[in-house]
Structure formats: structure tokens, C-alpha cells
Design a protein around this motif. Structure first.
Motif, PDB file in Angstrom:
ATOM      1  N   GLY B 113       0.876  -1.168   0.000  1.00 28.68           N
ATOM      2  CA  GLY B 113       0.000   0.000   0.000  1.00 28.68           C
ATOM      3  C   GLY B 113       0.906   1.209   0.000  1.00 28.68           C
ATOM      4  N   GLY B 114       0.412   2.327  -0.477  1.00 25.12           N
ATOM      5  CA  GLY B 114       1.252   3.518  -0.516  1.00 25.12           C
ATOM      6  C   GLY B 114       0.661   4.572  -1.416  1.00 25.12           C
ATOM      7  N   VAL B 115       1.522   5.466  -1.871  1.00 24.34           N
ATOM      8  CA  VAL B 115       1.066   6.597  -2.688  1.00 24.34           C
ATOM      9  C   VAL B 115       0.376   6.077  -3.949  1.00 24.34           C
ATOM     10  CG1 VAL B 115       1.818   8.647  -3.938  1.00 24.34           C
ATOM     11  CG2 VAL B 115       3.016   7.947  -1.850  1.00 24.34           C
ATOM     12  N   ARG B 116      -0.816   6.627  -4.202  1.00 21.08           N
ATOM     13  CA  ARG B 116      -1.563   6.193  -5.383  1.00 21.08           C
ATOM     14  C   ARG B 116      -0.912   6.800  -6.624  1.00 21.08           C
ATOM     15  NH1 ARG B 116      -8.081   6.893  -5.973  1.00 21.08           N
ATOM     16  NH2 ARG B 116      -8.337   5.553  -7.788  1.00 21.08           N
ATOM     17  N   VAL B 117      -0.477   5.935  -7.544  1.00 23.31           N
ATOM     18  CA  VAL B 117       0.232   6.435  -8.730  1.00 23.31           C
ATOM     19  C   VAL B 117      -0.384   5.904 -10.010  1.00 23.31           C
ATOM     20  CG1 VAL B 117       2.504   6.759  -7.646  1.00 23.31           C
ATOM     21  CG2 VAL B 117       1.891   4.510  -8.572  1.00 23.31           C
ATOM     22  N   THR B 121       3.261   6.353 -15.636  1.00 27.13           N
ATOM     23  CA  THR B 121       4.210   7.449 -15.419  1.00 27.13           C
ATOM     24  C   THR B 121       4.684   7.589 -13.981  1.00 27.13           C
ATOM     25  OG1 THR B 121       2.424   8.994 -14.953  1.00 27.13           O
ATOM     26  CG2 THR B 121       3.113   8.805 -17.252  1.00 27.13           C
ATOM     27  N   GLY B 122       4.070   6.868 -13.042  1.00 30.08           N
ATOM     28  CA  GLY B 122       4.432   7.041 -11.631  1.00 30.08           C
ATOM     29  C   GLY B 122       3.915   8.334 -11.030  1.00 30.08           C
ATOM     30  N   ALA B 123       3.062   9.080 -11.764  1.00 25.88           N
ATOM     31  CA  ALA B 123       2.555  10.350 -11.252  1.00 25.88           C
ATOM     32  C   ALA B 123       1.541  10.103 -10.131  1.00 25.88           C
ATOM     33  CB  ALA B 123       1.900  11.140 -12.378  1.00 25.88           C
ATOM     34  N   SER B 124       1.667  10.842  -9.037  1.00 25.85           N
ATOM     35  CA  SER B 124       0.704  10.742  -7.946  1.00 25.85           C
ATOM     36  C   SER B 124      -0.462  11.689  -8.241  1.00 25.85           C
ATOM     37  CB  SER B 124       1.366  11.120  -6.623  1.00 25.85           C
ATOM     38  OG  SER B 124       1.567  12.520  -6.577  1.00 25.85           O
ATOM     39  N   THR B 125      -1.403  11.812  -7.301  1.00 27.67           N
ATOM     40  CA  THR B 125      -2.531  12.724  -7.515  1.00 27.67           C
ATOM     41  C   THR B 125      -2.146  14.164  -7.181  1.00 27.67           C
ATOM     42  OG1 THR B 125      -3.310  12.165  -5.309  1.00 27.67           O
ATOM     43  CG2 THR B 125      -4.300  10.967  -7.140  1.00 27.67           C
ATOM     44  N   VAL B 126      -0.919  14.366  -6.672  1.00 27.90           N
ATOM     45  CA  VAL B 126      -0.399  15.727  -6.455  1.00 27.90           C
ATOM     46  C   VAL B 126       0.460  16.075  -7.667  1.00 27.90           C
ATOM     47  CG1 VAL B 126       1.026  17.202  -4.996  1.00 27.90           C
ATOM     48  CG2 VAL B 126      -0.362  15.378  -3.963  1.00 27.90           C
ATOM     49  N   PRO B 127       0.102  17.125  -8.427  1.00 33.08           N
ATOM     50  CA  PRO B 127       0.858  17.419  -9.645  1.00 33.08           C
ATOM     51  C   PRO B 127       2.342  17.621  -9.351  1.00 33.08           C
ATOM     52  CG  PRO B 127      -1.132  18.762  -9.504  1.00 33.08           C
ATOM     53  CD  PRO B 127      -1.013  18.050  -8.205  1.00 33.08           C
ATOM     54  N   GLY B 128       3.186  16.936 -10.141  1.00 36.99           N
ATOM     55  CA  GLY B 128       4.623  17.093  -9.972  1.00 36.99           C
ATOM     56  C   GLY B 128       5.239  16.157  -8.965  1.00 36.99           C
ATOM     57  N   LEU B 129       4.422  15.404  -8.218  1.00 36.96           N
ATOM     58  CA  LEU B 129       4.959  14.447  -7.249  1.00 36.96           C
ATOM     59  C   LEU B 129       4.862  13.035  -7.842  1.00 36.96           C
ATOM     60  CD1 LEU B 129       6.048  13.984  -4.307  1.00 36.96           C
ATOM     61  CD2 LEU B 129       3.675  13.553  -3.661  1.00 36.96           C
ATOM     62  N   PHE B 130       5.999  12.352  -7.888  1.00 37.54           N
ATOM     63  CA  PHE B 130       6.069  11.015  -8.480  1.00 37.54           C
ATOM     64  C   PHE B 130       6.538  10.021  -7.423  1.00 37.54           C
ATOM     65  CE2 PHE B 130       6.102  13.984 -11.861  1.00 37.54           C
ATOM     66  CZ  PHE B 130       5.551  13.352 -12.958  1.00 37.54           C
ATOM     67  N   VAL B 135       7.203   2.761  -1.680  1.00 38.44           N
ATOM     68  CA  VAL B 135       6.349   3.871  -1.260  1.00 38.44           C
ATOM     69  C   VAL B 135       5.117   3.997  -2.163  1.00 38.44           C
ATOM     70  CG1 VAL B 135       7.415   5.708  -2.639  1.00 38.44           C
ATOM     71  CG2 VAL B 135       6.461   6.255  -0.409  1.00 38.44           C
ATOM     72  N   ALA B 136       5.174   3.407  -3.359  1.00 42.34           N
ATOM     73  CA  ALA B 136       4.032   3.469  -4.270  1.00 42.34           C
ATOM     74  C   ALA B 136       3.111   2.277  -4.008  1.00 42.34           C
ATOM     75  CB  ALA B 136       4.517   3.460  -5.719  1.00 42.34           C
ATOM     76  N   GLY B 137       1.824   2.520  -4.042  1.00 35.63           N
ATOM     77  CA  GLY B 137       0.875   1.462  -3.690  1.00 35.63           C
ATOM     78  C   GLY B 137       0.347   0.706  -4.898  1.00 35.63           C
ATOM     79  N   GLY B 138      -0.229  -0.468  -4.616  1.00 37.39           N
ATOM     80  CA  GLY B 138      -1.027  -1.146  -5.626  1.00 37.39           C
ATOM     81  C   GLY B 138      -0.334  -2.227  -6.411  1.00 37.39           C
ATOM     82  N   MET B 139       0.992  -2.206  -6.435  1.00 40.75           N
ATOM     83  CA  MET B 139       1.723  -3.136  -7.293  1.00 40.75           C
ATOM     84  C   MET B 139       1.555  -4.584  -6.859  1.00 40.75           C
ATOM     85  SD  MET B 139       3.710  -3.276  -9.836  1.00 40.75           S
ATOM     86  CE  MET B 139       3.895  -4.935 -10.406  1.00 40.75           C
ATOM     87  N   HIS B 140       1.584  -4.822  -5.569  1.00 42.04           N
ATOM     88  CA  HIS B 140       1.731  -6.196  -5.088  1.00 42.04           C
ATOM     89  C   HIS B 140       0.451  -6.759  -4.477  1.00 42.04           C
ATOM     90  CE1 HIS B 140       5.988  -5.887  -5.898  1.00 42.04           C
ATOM     91  NE2 HIS B 140       5.959  -4.710  -5.320  1.00 42.04           N
ATOM     92  N   GLY B 141      -0.663  -6.071  -4.660  1.00 41.51           N
ATOM     93  CA  GLY B 141      -1.908  -6.576  -4.102  1.00 41.51           C
ATOM     94  C   GLY B 141      -1.811  -6.678  -2.594  1.00 41.51           C
ATOM     95  N   ALA B 142      -2.328  -7.763  -2.032  1.00 43.22           N
ATOM     96  CA  ALA B 142      -2.357  -7.897  -0.585  1.00 43.22           C
ATOM     97  C   ALA B 142      -1.135  -8.617  -0.045  1.00 43.22           C
ATOM     98  CB  ALA B 142      -3.621  -8.654  -0.166  1.00 43.22           C
ATOM     99  N   ASN B 143      -0.250  -9.061  -0.921  1.00 44.95           N
ATOM    100  CA  ASN B 143       0.878  -9.862  -0.438  1.00 44.95           C
ATOM    101  C   ASN B 143       1.982  -9.890  -1.479  1.00 44.95           C
ATOM    102  OD1 ASN B 143       2.447 -11.591   1.050  1.00 44.95           O
ATOM    103  ND2 ASN B 143       1.346 -13.435   0.409  1.00 44.95           N
ATOM    104  N   ARG B 144       3.070  -9.140  -1.228  1.00 47.49           N
ATOM    105  CA  ARG B 144       4.172  -9.180  -2.180  1.00 47.49           C
ATOM    106  C   ARG B 144       4.876 -10.536  -2.098  1.00 47.49           C
ATOM    107  NH1 ARG B 144       9.582  -8.674  -2.231  1.00 47.49           N
ATOM    108  NH2 ARG B 144       9.698  -8.196  -0.011  1.00 47.49           N
ATOM    109  N   GLY B 163       8.624   9.459 -16.630  1.00 48.68           N
ATOM    110  CA  GLY B 163       7.427  10.264 -16.388  1.00 48.68           C
ATOM    111  C   GLY B 163       7.767  11.600 -15.755  1.00 48.68           C
ATOM    112  N   ALA B 164       8.660  11.562 -14.753  1.00 53.81           N
ATOM    113  CA  ALA B 164       9.044  12.798 -14.068  1.00 53.81           C
ATOM    114  C   ALA B 164       9.818  13.708 -15.022  1.00 53.81           C
ATOM    115  CB  ALA B 164       9.885  12.473 -12.833  1.00 53.81           C
TER     116      ALA B 164
END
Lengths: 305, 335
Positions: B113-117, B121-130, B135-144, B163-164
């Protein structure tokens, strides 16, 4: 619960250095870094120590324990005699930042000067072939975790006794891994001799002794490179052969390295005073430039047999 | 008997203690038998729960772990395949893992879990923040799964870097930075250095570690999670009293004063998300909701957001639809 007594170097450049003393409760299996963490959490929250993985893999927590360069996460408290005080100091070859942290950034500058892996331009990657024994050979150099303990212990760097830069054991290891890579097509021998200062190493093997990854730095990296340099530049038969063929010795060396700045002396009371160096000879006369302790690469390889 | 095994892999492993013992006995003698091996090499969530249960039920080792024994393998094989582990046990504990068992226990696995990207591009919901990596969420589901974080770093590190760079090239002008906000942030950061007396950040960190270890560990239950949210709130209330000594150069106490605020936010996010998810899935195990609730929770992601007033909002969102090219790789099983 038993205790250990730690004497910890404290101070910043330009500040009078001191040793703060702490009694730290000991539990089974503790290492010096654990003791320093206890001190941060209980007695001196501003004690500066660089660390990261606590598993001897990141190479961050290098320091000197009772005068010996060591990873603090790999130095067990149980290795010291009961009641023996443990003195912890920063790596003294490098400039001091604060307390146990030294500035190792010079190393990154040296690293940039080494020509990176250079595959032959005319051979696609799908055609690269190399033997298992070649993989195993270069794998040894890649075990390096860049703790820079070998740089710290090396008298050439530590005593700042040369008037031209020396790249140090860590970067001879990296260069060895590239030079012995069977696919690599670059030639770094001129660089090693003229920029890296490989001739300064007089094979005292201190670097091998302190390496936490047990890389045989002197035997497997430095001596083979010295042999290559000696073959290229100091072998009379090779020299005559090149004359006959009209081919010059191995190529351009590159721009000079920066010199390693010394540790702030006022903050390093245990270092011996630096002996005054003779004025460096002019750059235009390289043949007279023979600083102390520099031995000829050809002589060394001969004495090693 | 092996209650932690995934159903579809049950057939690969010994069905009884007796069969497991026969496998170990013959393997230690270098022989083969018709017995199947005990299910030691499972996913980390399974192994962690198994170790935890063994220890809690009184079958732990002297140091509160379990024994892992690979000494039945040829010593040379162990040294070649696990050089660091061999060295570490030898040098730090005088244990030769080629000759006998080692003690092991679960630690923190990974922040799933982590920053939604944005995946491309790895872009977060804050413009300019990657963000890329753990730290980035979603890649590994519930168990890496073991080994996947390295591939994550290589693939998404490259995408995020590109992306950055593309974002920077499009926004060449220096962005406007509100000087009042900067001054406020600087004042807040410097405050612990200026207070003469107050709370030590190390004390807050220790207390937070104790709360999270005790209440939001391997097994979670509603009452514990509610208690943890209360405790985290009490620790957060001590933040304005933080005081550190020393200067601004390499001062770990001062650094921790800043980090402990982030630790509190992450801890609260983990706890509130765990409380919200009334099922067990991957590394998240609820004693009060032990089953995976595919109907209720499949296809739903937890989302943690900061409200206008600074408080934490925890809700859910629909799982994004799997792109066709990915679905086709997985046998058309997109959902």
C-alpha cells in the motif's frame, strides 16, 4: 544485566573534540551499532552515526572500533574482554562531518572517473558469450558494498602522503571487475597508471584484512592490474615490439582525480601530525615525480613472482 | 493439520505429521521416499502466521522463534546459494547453518500500500509528485511475493523516471511556492530545537512501536485496532511538546522529530485500513473475519485521504479494470 563502557568520539570540524563515555546495558547478541542506538535513545539523542540496513550489506556504518576500521553492525560486543572499554571513532581518512560520521563523497568523484562497462560496438548483446569461471571471477569484485573501510585503512590515503591522487583499493577492485570482464572492450591501463596512481600501492594488504566481504583485494584485484600495467608500460620486450610496429602504449589516461582532503586535524587528536611534504615537482616533468613510498609497478610484480 | 496452506497447493505437501517426519528423515539421510515434504516453503504471510502461532502456543525456540533447518542440504550448496545468510549466522551468532538449525521469526514484510500512482508514469494525484518502489501502492496486491520488489523497482523506477522527466520538460518555468507556507513549515521544523525542555522523539517512537507491535501485528481484531487508534492519537498529542538538543548538522534526534510525525500518519493509515477491511486477505489477517470475502471485498481498494481539516478519511474505491494486454497474459482472466 551486564554492561559495556563505550568511549565515543564527539565533535564537529572546528570544535574541540571530546570523548563522551557511556555505560550501556548489554543483551545477548548485541553489536556496537546496537549500543550506539541505545545511547541515541537513552542518553544522547543528537549522537550522529550513519547507518541503514543493520545487516552488513549497505556499507553505511563504517567506523573505527578500538582503532580498527570495522562495520559497527558487524562488531559484536562479546568480542571484547569483559570490562574492556570500547572506543568508537569515525573513519579518520576522510573529512569529519560530525561525531561518528565522515564525509565520503570524494569516493564518488573517483568512481565517476572510471570508464564504465564498454561492450564492443559491433557485437549485439544476443551474441555475447562468456564462461561460468569468468562470471565467478568478476563476481568477487561485485561483492563490494562500498563501506570504504579499505580506503580508510590504506596508508597512502590515510596519511595523505602523496602529491598526486591515488584512487585507493575500492576503485582498483571496481576497475579489476571491468578489466577482467570478458565482454568489456575498454582499456583502462593508462588511466590506472597516470590518473589512478596504481603505482602508489605497495601491497601491504591492509585493505584485504579489513574487507567485511572478504574480497581478496590485493591478490585478486590489485596485483593482476599491476601486472597488466607493468606489461604495457614497463616490459622492455613489449616496448621494443611496439616500437617496431609503430604502435603507441595504451591510450589516453583522462583528467586528474581530485585529491582527498584530510580529516579536520583539530577534531582528530589521535592522528599523528602530518609530515611536511617536499614541494611537488612541476607537472611538466613526470619522470622526476617520485613521491615517498611510491614503488615502481614493475619491481613489485617481480618481487611477487 | 497444516491449517495455513493455500487450498490449491495442499496436494504438494505432506498430509500428516508422520508423512512430514518420514520426508525429513529420508532427506536427512540423502534418500528419497514417497513422502511429500512439509510445507515450509510457502508464501510469507502463511509462514509468518505459522511461526507466530507455534510460538504463541508454546512451541517456540529459546529466543521466541522457530527452528529452520537446511543442514540436510550439501554444505557447499548452502554456502553457494545463501552466502550472506551463511556469513551472518556464522559471524554474528556462531551458528553454522550447514551443520544445524537456525532460529527465525517474522519481521515487517513489506508495506503493501502507498502513494496512489499512475501505472504508466508514476505520477501521484499531487501534480509534480512522483513515486516508485515500496512507497508506491497497488503493485503487489495484498501480499508481495519474494523477488518481486526488485522487478518493481526496475520497471516502475524506469517508467517513473521517464514520467518525471517528461513532466519537468513540459513545466520549464519555476513553480510559484507560497513563501508563507514555506516559513510556516520551517518554523514548525525548527521548533523542537528551540524548546528548552519537552518530550524526547525517541520516546514517542518507542511508544508507537510498542502500540503497533502489540495491537496491529500479524493477527488483527476490531477491539485491538480501535485501541490502537486511541493510542496513536495520544502519542500524536505529544508532538507539540517535542524537544531535541544539538544543532542542525547531522542531528538524528531532530531528524526523528520530523520522521515521527510521518510514522504516526502511516501507522494511523495502516490501522484504519485494517479496521475497515472486514476480511482476511494476503498479509492482512483478521481474527474476527478469518475468511477472504471475495463478494464483499474483491475488486475494492482501500483509500486513505487527508480531509480539509487535516483529519484522516478512509474509504474504498473500485479496483481499476485490468488492461486487456495484461488480462490476455493471465489467460483472459480479467475481472
Amino acid at each position: 544485566m551486564s554492561q559495556v563502557h563505550l568511549k565515543v568520539f564527539r565533535g564537529e570540524p572546528g570544535e574541540a573534540p571530546r570523548y563522551d563515555e557511556f555505560d550501556v546495558p548489554v543483551e545477548e547478541g548485541m553489536v556496537v551499532l546496537d549500543a550506539l542506538h541505545w545511547i541515541q535513545g537513552n542518553a544522547a539523542p543528537d549522537l550522529a552515526v550513519r547507518w541503514n540496513c543493520k545487516a552488513a550489506k549497505c556499507g553505511s556504518c563504517s567506523g573505527e572500533v578500538n582503532g580498527r576500521p570495522r562495520l559497527m553492525c558487524k562488531t559484536r560486543l562479546s568480542d571484547f574482554a569483559p570490562g574492556e572499554p570500547i572506543t568508537v571513532e569515525p573513519m579518520r581518512a576522510f573529512p569529519l562531518v560530525r561525531d561518528l560520521v565522515s564525509d565520503v563523497s570524494w569516493n564518488y568523484e573517483v568512481n565517476k572517473s572510471i570508464q564504465a562497462f564498454t561492450p564492443p560496438a559491433n557485437k549485439p548483446q544476443s551474441e555475447w558469450r562468456w564462461q561460468q569461471e569468468d562470471i565467478e571471477r568478476v563476481q568477487e569484485y561485485r561483492k563490494c558494498i562500498e563501506c570504504f573501510l579499505c580506503q580508510d585503512v590504506c596508508h597512502v590515503l590515510r596519511n595523505h602522503e602523496t602529491d598526486t591522487p591515488f584512487m585507493g583499493p575500492r576503485f582498483l577492485v571496481r576497475t579489476a571487475g571491468l578489466e577482467m570482464h570478458p565482454i568489456d572492450a575498454a582499456d583502462r591501463r593508462g588511466y590506472l597508471k597516470d590518473v589512478g596512481g596504481i603505482g602508489y600501492c605497495n601491497i601491504t594488504k591492509c585493505c584485504t584484512e579489513v574487507c567485511p566481504e572478504h574480497i581478496k583485494i590485493t591478490d585478486n584485484a590489485i596485483i593482476p592490474l599491476k601486472e597488466r600495467v607493468a606489461d604495457e608500460f614497463y616490459d622492455p620486450i613489449q616496448w621494443a615490439w611496439r616500437k617496431l610496429r609503430g604502435k603507441p602504449a595504451a591510450g589516453a589516461a583522462g583528467t586528474p582525480l581530485p585529491m582527498l582532503a584530510g580529516a579536520s586535524m583539530s577534531a582528530q587528536p589521535m592522528s599523528p601530525p602530518e609530515p611536511a611534504l617536499p614541494a611537488p615537482p612541476a607537472r611538466t616533468a613526470p619522470e622526476v615525480k617520485r613521491p615517498r613510498r611510491r614503488s615502481d609497478a614493475g619491481d613489485e610484480t617481480a618481487s611477487e613472482g | 493439520m497444516w491449517k495455513y496452506l493455500p487450498e490449491d497447493r495442499r496436494g504438494e505437501y505432506a498430509a500428516t505429521d508422520d508423512e512430514a517426519k518420514r520426508w525429513v528423515d529420508s532427506a536427512s539421510r540423502g534418500q528419497t521416499s514417497d513422502a511429500r515434504r512439509p510445507p515450509e516453503l510457502s508464501t510469507r504471510d502463511n509462514v509468518s502466521r505459522a511461526i507466530y502461532t507455534e510460538v504463541r502456543e508454546g512451541r517456540g525456540t529459546p529466543h521466541g522463534g522457530v527452528f529452520l533447518d537446511i543442514s540436510y542440504l550439501p554444505a557447499e550448496h548452502v554456502r553457494r546459494k545463501l552466502p550472506s545468510m551463511y556469513d551472518q549466522f556464522k559471524e554474528l551468532a556462531d551458528v553454522d547453518i550447514t551443520k544445524g538449525p537456525m532460529e527465525v521469526g517474522p519481521t515487517t514484510h513489506y508495506v503493501m500500500g502507498g502513494v496512489r500512482v499512475d501505472a504508466e508514469t508514476g505520477a501521484s494525484t499531487v501534480p509534480g509528485l512522483f513515486a516508485a518502489g515500496e512507497v508506491a501502492g497497488g503493485m503487489h496486491g495484498a501480499n508481495r511475493l519474494g523477488g518481486n520488489s526488485l522487478s518493481d523497482l526496475l520497471v516502475f523506477g524506469a517508467r517513473t523516471g521517464a514520467g518525471a522527466a517528461a513532466h519537468a520538460a513540459k513545466h520549464a518555468a519555476q513553480s510559484y511556492v507560497d513563501p508563507v507556507q514555506v516559513a510556516d513549515a520551517a518554523r514548525e521544523l525548527a521548533a523542537p530545537l528551540e524548546r528548552e525542555t519537552g518530550e524526547d522523539p525517541y520516546a514517542l517512537q518507542r511508544d508507537l512501536q510498542e502500540v503497533m507491535q502489540r495491537l496491529v501485528g500479524i493477527y488483527r481484531v476490531e477491539a485491538d485496532l480501535n485501541e490502537a487508534i486511541d493510542e496513536i492519537g495520544k502519542i500524536r498529542a505529544r508532538l507539540p511538546r517535542l524537544a531535541v538538543r544539538g544543532g542542525r548538522v547531522y542531528n538524528p534526534g531532530w531528524n526523528l522529530a520530523f520522521e515521527v510525525r510521518n510514522l504516526l500518519i502511516v501507522s494511523e493509515g495502516i490501522t484504519r485500513s485494517a479496521l475497515q477491511r472486514t476480511e482476511s486477505r494476503g498479509a492482512h489477517s483478521r481474527l474476527d473475519f478469518p475468511e477472504t470475502d471475495q463478494k464483499g471485498w474483491g475488486g475494492r481498494n482501500g483509500v486513505v485521504r487527508r480531509r480539509e481539516d487535516g483529519s484522516m478519511d478512509v474509504t474504498t474505491t473500485k479496483l481499476p479494470t485490468m488492461p486487456d494486454e495484461l488480462g490476455s497474459l493471465l489467460g483472459g482472466g480479467a475481472h
